[in-house]
Each structure stands twice: as structure tokens, then as C-alpha cells.
Design a protein around this motif. Sequence first.
Motif, PDB file in Angstrom:
ATOM      1  N   GLY A  66      34.179  10.276  18.617  1.00 19.76           N
ATOM      2  CA  GLY A  66      34.087   9.480  17.404  1.00 19.76           C
ATOM      3  C   GLY A  66      35.409   8.967  16.882  1.00 19.76           C
ATOM      4  O   GLY A  66      35.442   8.291  15.845  1.00 19.76           O
ATOM      5  N   VAL A  67      36.506   9.253  17.586  1.00 18.94           N
ATOM      6  CA  VAL A  67      37.848   8.871  17.141  1.00 18.94           C
ATOM      7  C   VAL A  67      38.400   7.795  18.067  1.00 18.94           C
ATOM      8  O   VAL A  67      38.163   7.823  19.282  1.00 18.94           O
ATOM      9  CB  VAL A  67      38.780  10.097  17.127  1.00 18.94           C
ATOM     10  N   THR A  68      39.145   6.854  17.500  1.00 23.02           N
ATOM     11  CA  THR A  68      39.810   5.817  18.286  1.00 23.02           C
ATOM     12  C   THR A  68      41.310   5.967  18.163  1.00 23.02           C
ATOM     13  O   THR A  68      41.846   5.997  17.051  1.00 23.02           O
ATOM     14  CB  THR A  68      39.400   4.412  17.811  1.00 23.02           C
ATOM     15  N   LEU A  69      41.997   6.059  19.307  1.00 30.63           N
ATOM     16  CA  LEU A  69      43.454   6.011  19.359  1.00 30.63           C
ATOM     17  C   LEU A  69      43.835   4.620  19.838  1.00 30.63           C
ATOM     18  O   LEU A  69      43.445   4.192  20.924  1.00 30.63           O
ATOM     19  CB  LEU A  69      44.009   7.065  20.320  1.00 30.63           C
ATOM     20  N   THR A  70      44.626   3.912  19.031  1.00 25.20           N
ATOM     21  CA  THR A  70      45.123   2.590  19.392  1.00 25.20           C
ATOM     22  C   THR A  70      46.608   2.693  19.699  1.00 25.20           C
ATOM     23  O   THR A  70      47.363   3.280  18.918  1.00 25.20           O
ATOM     24  CB  THR A  70      44.900   1.591  18.247  1.00 25.20           C
ATOM     25  N   ILE A  71      47.022   2.140  20.832  1.00 23.28           N
ATOM     26  CA  ILE A  71      48.430   2.145  21.230  1.00 23.28           C
ATOM     27  C   ILE A  71      48.889   0.698  21.340  1.00 23.28           C
ATOM     28  O   ILE A  71      48.315  -0.085  22.090  1.00 23.28           O
ATOM     29  CB  ILE A  71      48.642   2.881  22.567  1.00 23.28           C
ATOM     30  N   GLU A  72      49.934   0.353  20.589  1.00 21.50           N
ATOM     31  CA  GLU A  72      50.432  -1.014  20.576  1.00 21.50           C
ATOM     32  C   GLU A  72      51.097  -1.389  21.901  1.00 21.50           C
ATOM     33  O   GLU A  72      51.643  -0.534  22.604  1.00 21.50           O
ATOM     34  CB  GLU A  72      51.461  -1.193  19.457  1.00 21.50           C
ATOM     35  N   ALA A  73      51.075  -2.676  22.203  1.00 23.89           N
ATOM     36  CA  ALA A  73      51.798  -3.194  23.368  1.00 23.89           C
ATOM     37  C   ALA A  73      53.267  -2.807  23.272  1.00 23.89           C
ATOM     38  O   ALA A  73      53.878  -2.855  22.205  1.00 23.89           O
ATOM     39  CB  ALA A  73      51.664  -4.712  23.433  1.00 23.89           C
ATOM     40  N   GLY A  74      53.835  -2.394  24.411  1.00 29.32           N
ATOM     41  CA  GLY A  74      55.244  -2.045  24.475  1.00 29.32           C
ATOM     42  C   GLY A  74      55.569  -0.615  24.104  1.00 29.32           C
ATOM     43  O   GLY A  74      56.740  -0.200  24.165  1.00 29.32           O
ATOM     44  N   THR A  75      54.564   0.189  23.746  1.00 31.35           N
ATOM     45  CA  THR A  75      54.811   1.576  23.345  1.00 31.35           C
ATOM     46  C   THR A  75      55.122   2.447  24.556  1.00 31.35           C
ATOM     47  O   THR A  75      54.522   2.301  25.621  1.00 31.35           O
ATOM     48  CB  THR A  75      53.588   2.137  22.597  1.00 31.35           C
TER      49      THR A  75
END
Length: 408
Positions: A66-75
Motif C-alpha cells: 500500500g506504500v509508494t516509494l518515488t525516486i527522482e531522476a538522477g538519484t
Amino acid sequence: MKKILFSALTIALLAGFSSCSDNDDPTGPETPQGEEIVKQGIIEANETWTADNIYVLDGRVVVNEGVTLTIEAGTIIKAEDGQGSNASTLIVDRGGKLIANGTADKPIIFTSVNDDIQVGEKESTLEVEDAGQWGGVIILGNAPISVAAAEGIDYIEGIPGGLSYGEYGGNNPADNSGSLKYVSIRFSGVALEQDAEIQGLTLGGVGSGTTIENIEIYSNKDDGIEWFGGTVNVKNVLIYGQEDDGLDIDQAYSGTIENALVIQTANSGSAFEIDGPEGNAEGSFTIKNVTVNMGNFQGKLIADFRDRAMGHLENIYVYNVNATGSTVNLNDEASVLNFNASKLTFANWEIVLPTGKTIANLLTSKGTTLPTSASFIENVTSVNANAQTVGADVSVFNWTFAKAKNVI
């Protein structure tokens, strides 16, 4: 550990800013290098990792159901050292989502804390021989898998049973575990237990609602990518420096793998390892548009089909094949029978043959039943190097670390 890094110039400028006259150059403060943020345990609420920081995985880090981890471009994500079941690993549990959408200019990079790569950089300081520094990335979903358990659910290999996470499989072929684009996974593959290393990318019961494309696995102690059932389609994959198999399929994976480049090294296993269903449920994958550089190493199988393997492989180009032990191998009686029954099929293969070899003797098998080699011979063509008409579009991998290291 959590720290903010400022340069000495930044501090000096901040201290003296009020004394500057209107005639001074408006240089302003220098941009901070960002934080080094340590992540541990289970992520219980949605969060975003940003490219101005470096994130450190300390042990198993789990994106909860039920959780979303978002990772930005370039991380950049680094992982602490750790052996056995304590290896630092990013795990997306069933019902969780990972949104990791990099770009060709700003890929998302998973690597080791022993890599001195910094914010804004793309090239690592470790070498391909440095595999096995940390675990890897594991994504678990609710799509069908073929296992002995009647409910069609299993625990992913290497994670201790009985935890609140680690199960995969279900009855939702369209399950969505998120999106991975332009992601480079480097120097991974710690052994969790005997014969249970983590792949660079492990996909357990991942459904077709998930997007996975433009993926690089650079230096992994075990397989590049392994599919345990599921239906997810994967496009534009580069595997280099794996110390077992390049593309590994198990438990009746039923998706499509399209446009892949597998580059073997001295420690690699098979370019393809294909296992069939472990339970009654059957499924058939498609692998198409793949280039395999066998590296001219002795004893490396082009493909190893095992345990009732079934599926379809087309538009495959293979070169640098060694004359000793590099074959397309049907490793058990059941796989031979599936091949003869056209449940395991080949189309439009082109191979640069080693001296003294024919297409017919590139097909090997085990068991009492002989394969009907005519169906292999009629779908495989001998070509000269660089004269192929099938295989991967290698130009899509110009963004990778392998390209920067002149591997391709």
C-alpha cells in the motif's frame, strides 16, 4: 547517520554576506552538496527520494504493502556492506510500488557505499570485478506463478520465511508494482545463503501493469535479472559482468523480454537460463531481439533449458562463440519433449559459428529422447561477424555505464 555537507566557501560567504556592498559581485552562496540519508527497515508511508541527496540502504529496506516509494531522476542510492540475510537490499513487497523513472541524461543509480560516485555524477569508481558488494533490488507482485503450493504463493529465495514481507504470486496478471526507467544497478549480488544470491534485479510474480524498461545490470555476483513467474514485459536491458546467468526465467514467467544485450565475462554462466513451471500452472514467455556476446570463453552455454522449459525465442544474434562447450542445451528429458512438441520454439537466430562447428552440433541435450534437430537447424543461420540482420538495437544503451567504460 544524517549529515548536511557544506563547503568552506559556502560558510565564508554566508558569514560575510551582510558586509557586502552594493558594488560587490552578487555571487551568492554555493549550492549545498546535499544530505546523506540512511534508510532502514520498513517504509510505512509514501515518500520521495530526491536527486540532491544520496540515500544509503542499511540492511533490508522494504516498501510496504500500500506504500509508494518515488525516486527522482538522477538519484544515487548506495548500499552498506552486509553478508547473508542481512545484506542491504531494496525490497518492494506485494501491493507496494516503486516509481523510479530516470532519464538517459539522469539515470537512477544503485551502487555500493564503497563506490565514490557523488551527487550529479554517473560514473562509478569500482570495477566490474567488484561484484557482490550488496544485495540488489527485489520487486514482488500478485501476478500468477507456478509453484508446488496450491495457493500459488511462495517466499522469494534468500529472505527468511515468516516475515511480514517476502511473499509473491497471486491471481492478478495485470498487477502494477510501479515503474522503472533508466535504472542502473551496479556491484550487487551478495549471497543470502548457500546457492541463494540476489540477482541485480529480481522480479517475483510481477504483473503486466508494471513498466520496466531501459535497465542496466553492471557487475552482479549471481544472475543479471531473474523472473519468478509473473507477466511483466521488460524492454531495453543490458547485462554485463554477471557471475551466473544473464537472463534467468523460472516458474512459468509469461511476459515478453524485448531488446536485450548480454555480454559474457570470464566468470559468467549461461547467457540464458530457462526453467519451466514448478507446479501445474503453465506459461509461455517470449524473448526477442537479443544480442549475445559470448566473449569466446570455454564452457559457457548460450542457453540452458531445464525442468520442462517452454517459451519462444526469436531474432537472436550470438557471436564470439567458443568451440568448446558453448551450445544451446536441452538439459533434461522434459525439456526435450517440450522442444519436440513445439512448446519450446526458436525463430530467426543468427550465430557466428566457431571454426569447425555446424549449426547441428550447437544443439545438445540430455535424456533418452533425442531432439528433432531439424526444427532448430531450419531456424538458425550461420552469419559472419557484423553481418547480422537480427538482434538488439544497441544504440539505446548509449546512456549506460557500460558504454562509458567502452564495453559496447
